[in-house]
Design an enzyme around this catalytic site. Structure first.
Site, PDB file in Angstrom:
ATOM      1  N   ASP A 349       0.684  -1.244   0.081  1.00 17.09           N
ATOM      2  CA  ASP A 349       0.011   0.048  -0.129  1.00 17.09           C
ATOM      3  C   ASP A 349       0.881   1.270  -0.134  1.00 17.09           C
ATOM      4  OD1 ASP A 349      -2.900   1.240   0.567  1.00 17.09           O
ATOM      5  OD2 ASP A 349      -1.592   2.159   2.366  1.00 17.09           O
ATOM      6  N   GLU A 378       1.619   0.257  -4.837  1.00 16.73           N
ATOM      7  CA  GLU A 378       1.028   1.642  -5.385  1.00 16.73           C
ATOM      8  C   GLU A 378       2.292   2.528  -5.511  1.00 16.73           C
ATOM      9  OE1 GLU A 378      -3.351   2.232  -3.959  1.00 16.73           O
ATOM     10  OE2 GLU A 378      -2.027   2.040  -2.446  1.00 16.73           O
TER      11      GLU A 378
END
Length: 660
Positions: A349, A378
């Site tokens: 994340d 990400e």
């Protein structure tokens, strides 16, 4: 060591605030980071005849081990721990300590005394009230030693993202343990119409890996309260080494969540599916109560020059992964989940908040632990504490070989961005002049939107157009194409699914995307009710044709390696885009035994296209695949492509030779 001797000498002489300021200065210094980096074992190291407790807490002057009479008793015995090298503290208890509850009490030179759980805790009581020692073998399901996930090359990976609770929470899932780890271990479950759900459905879909949203222990669900409103996605880390208790059938018994997590992973493996774990190493939910901050104040966080913790994510204080013991903590967690839970990959994340060197170390460790462990994240460029060149973001992909990045350029080109109240449109929703961007992304190009990213392979791109964040694809289309009848929006969604499924790189799908999942037009449902988030299996039944088409796409991708090429040289050699005009794209693919023509029409009118030389047969169009027996009509020179669809034409190579 002299650095801390001077600090400890201030105790009782200087004011608490002066000492706290000095502690802060030392904790963030390079000298401290280098001198006190510890390499020994940490946590509760269990043996049948004794357990050794080790805590790294160099800024503490004294640490006590608190051992509770039982899991939930308020009565405890206190044992002073001995300070060892690099500021570690140790204590040993004789006997079998399985299921023993413990905590730490730390005294600091500013006069403060804090109680903390073990940052390396492998088990805990309900809501992580106390750390617990566990004999790990008691949490192994039958035949656990033989368990392993699929061994696939990155080019063969297709990812399906889901939340453990969402997959089985709806009554229409037909499972015995809705919303639990065990709900994903049940075979033979069906919807009201008798169609497979949950585990069997995932196994039959054609994906290779299930990416499960956070299932490490997180802070924002009360494990003692079963309620549809008691819901959270889990991007709020509390304990990084143990599973979340709210997904267990019994959160009060520490071993239950450990065993049931393994049972879930084992069941997915037995169906041929890999498990990717969604991990959050960019921030903590509440630094004031987190064990990392309680045991070594300030060390694990990044700070601005003003003295305030950095919050580049906007959702919590940043973890300083560039510091030695924070990097070690992250790597230890990755190793633990692979070795003890047989996890097959990790999705990071907000990976752009993690430093490049740490992510390089993650990739190196993954390669040591086993073949084909997937690392993705990400890669957004966020925060201001790290220099841009040091961030694990998309722009630095050249430094991060073997790590994949979510390709938001493809997402936005397909559906439009999710700002401006969701009203921006993309290629599938009638925006023109995006054809060259779509072609670039279909090719898994090293160039995205005119920028060169120097990817090492197409598999560094995660190709997607929907994910748990923001609106589902169906709801996004409901906003941007609100004036259209649902049938038109349905064709647009199937168009998007087609382009993702047949793109070079690693296709990624949000759970329910294949059957037009809706969350009632709500954008981010991280803490909405189960009723909004749960997969609606009755909707899946209604959209069985869309699901069948989705399976056909993934089967077709698997059958032809030309959609799974692992080098840019092979892509340049075997792909040629013949046309990229407003809302029309034609791509010619050289498969091993045939030529494949991909004809994409994103307009609202049927379009006539010129075909390459020879006779062509139609394999798929308008959300349907045709069998060899159904491919009877020959197309020569020209074909009409229906509106809002991808048509797939084939020409067997022996026929091609004969035509010449």
């Amino acid at each position: 060591m002299e650095l801390l001797d001077d600090l400890f000498a201030l105790s009782g002489i200087e004011s608490p605030q002066t000492i706290r300021d000095k502690m802060h200065e030392i904790a963030l210094s390079e000298e401290f980071d280098r001198a006190y980096a510890y390499t020994g074992a940490l946590g509760a190291v269990y043996h049948k005849r004794f357990t050794r407790f080790v805590l790294w807490a160099p800024l503490a002057q004294q640490v006590d081990l608190l051992v509770f009479k039982d899991l939930y008793s308020e009565i405890y015995d206190s044992y002073p721990m001995k300070r060892q090298k690099q500021g570690s503290y140790e204590a040993s208890l004789a006997g079998d300590c399985h299921n023993l509850a413990y905590s730490y009490r730390l005294y600091f030179p500013d006069g403060s005394c804090v109680y903390s759980q073990d940052p390396y805790a492998k088990a805990a009581t309900v809501n992580s009230g106390r750390s617990v020692v566990i004999d790990p073998t008691t949490a192994y399901p039958e035949a656990w030693e033989e368990d392993q996930g699929p061994r696939l090359a990155p080019s063969d990976v297709v990812i399906y993202e889901a939340n453990i609770r969402d997959l089985t929470a709806a009554p229409s899932s037909g499972v015995r343990f809705p919303g639990k780890y065990l709900g994903l271990t049940e075979s033979g479950t069906t919807s009201p119409q008798g169609l497979p759900t949950a585990l069997d459905y995932l196994a039959d879909l054609g994906v290779s890996h299930v990416q499960l949203m956070p299932f490490f222990d997180f802070a924002t669900v009360d494990e003692e309260r079963e309620s549809a409103r008691n819901y959270n996605w889990g991007y709020d880390p509390q304990n990084y080494f143990l599973p979340e208790g709210s997904y267990a059938t019994d959160p009060y018994t520490p071993v239950t969540r450990l065993k049931e997590t393994r049972q879930m992973i084992q069941a997915l493996h037995q169906k041929g599916l890999g498990v990717i774990m969604d991990v959050v190493f960019n921030h903590v939910y509440d630094e004031e109560s987190h064990p990392l901050m309680l045991t070594v104040p300030d060390y694990y966080l990044r700070f601005h020059a003003s003295g305030h913790p950095a919050n580049g994510s906007g959702v919590g204080s940043e973890l300083a992964t560039e510091r030695r013991m924070m990097r070690r903590y992250l790597l230890d967690a990755i190793r633990y989940w692979v070795e003890e839970y047989h996890v097959d990959g990790f999705r990071f994340d907000l990976m752009g908040l993690i430093d490049v060197e740490t992510m390089q170390a993650v990739r190196q460790l993954a390669d040591q632990l086993g073949p084909n462990i997937i690392i993705l994240g990400e890669g957004w460029n966020m925060g201001h504490c790290l220099a841009d060149k040091d961030k694990a973001c998309l722009e630095n992909a050249a430094q991060l070989e073997g790590i994949s990045f979510f390709n938001d350029r493809f997402r936005d080109a397909l559906r439009g961005n999710d700002f401006e109240e969701g009203h921006d449109t993309g290629f599938i929703s009638n925006k023109k002049h995006l054809e060259f961007q779509i072609v670039e992304n279909l090719k898994g190009s090293q160039t995205l939107n005119g920028e060169d990213y120097h990817f090492h392979a197409p598999q560094q791109l995660i190709q997607y157009c929907a994910v748990h964040d923001n609106w589902t694809l169906w709801d996004k289309l409901a906003i941007t194409r609100a004036h259209e009848v649902p049938g038109f929006r349905r064709r647009r969604q199937l168009l998007a699914n087609s382009l993702i499924a047949l793109s070079e790189g690693i296709p990624f799908f949000h759970s329910g995307q294949e059957f037009l999942r809706s969350k009632l037009n709500l954008r981010n449902t991280y803490n909405a009710s189960v009723e909004i988030n749960a997969l609606d299996w009755e909707r899946r039944d209604e959209e069985s044709e869309a699901v069948a088409y989705f399976k056909g796409l993934l089967s077709y991708r698997k059958a032809h390696d030309v959609f799974r090429l692992d080098s840019f040289a092979a892509i340049y050699d075997r792909l040629e885009f013949l046309r990229a005009d407003p809302q029309i794209i034609l791509g010619l693919y050289q498969a091993n035994d045939r030529q494949i023509l991909l004809a994409c029409n994103a307009s609202k009118q049927n379009q006539s296209v010129h075909l390459p030389e020879g006779d062509w047969k139609l394999r798929a169009s308008e959300g349907r695949f045709y069998s060899d027996d159904e491919m009877v009509q020959n197309y020569r020179q020209e074909a009409e492509i229906p509106f809002l669809t991808v048509s797939i034409f084939e020409q067997v190579k022996q026929e091609l030779t004969a035509n010449k």
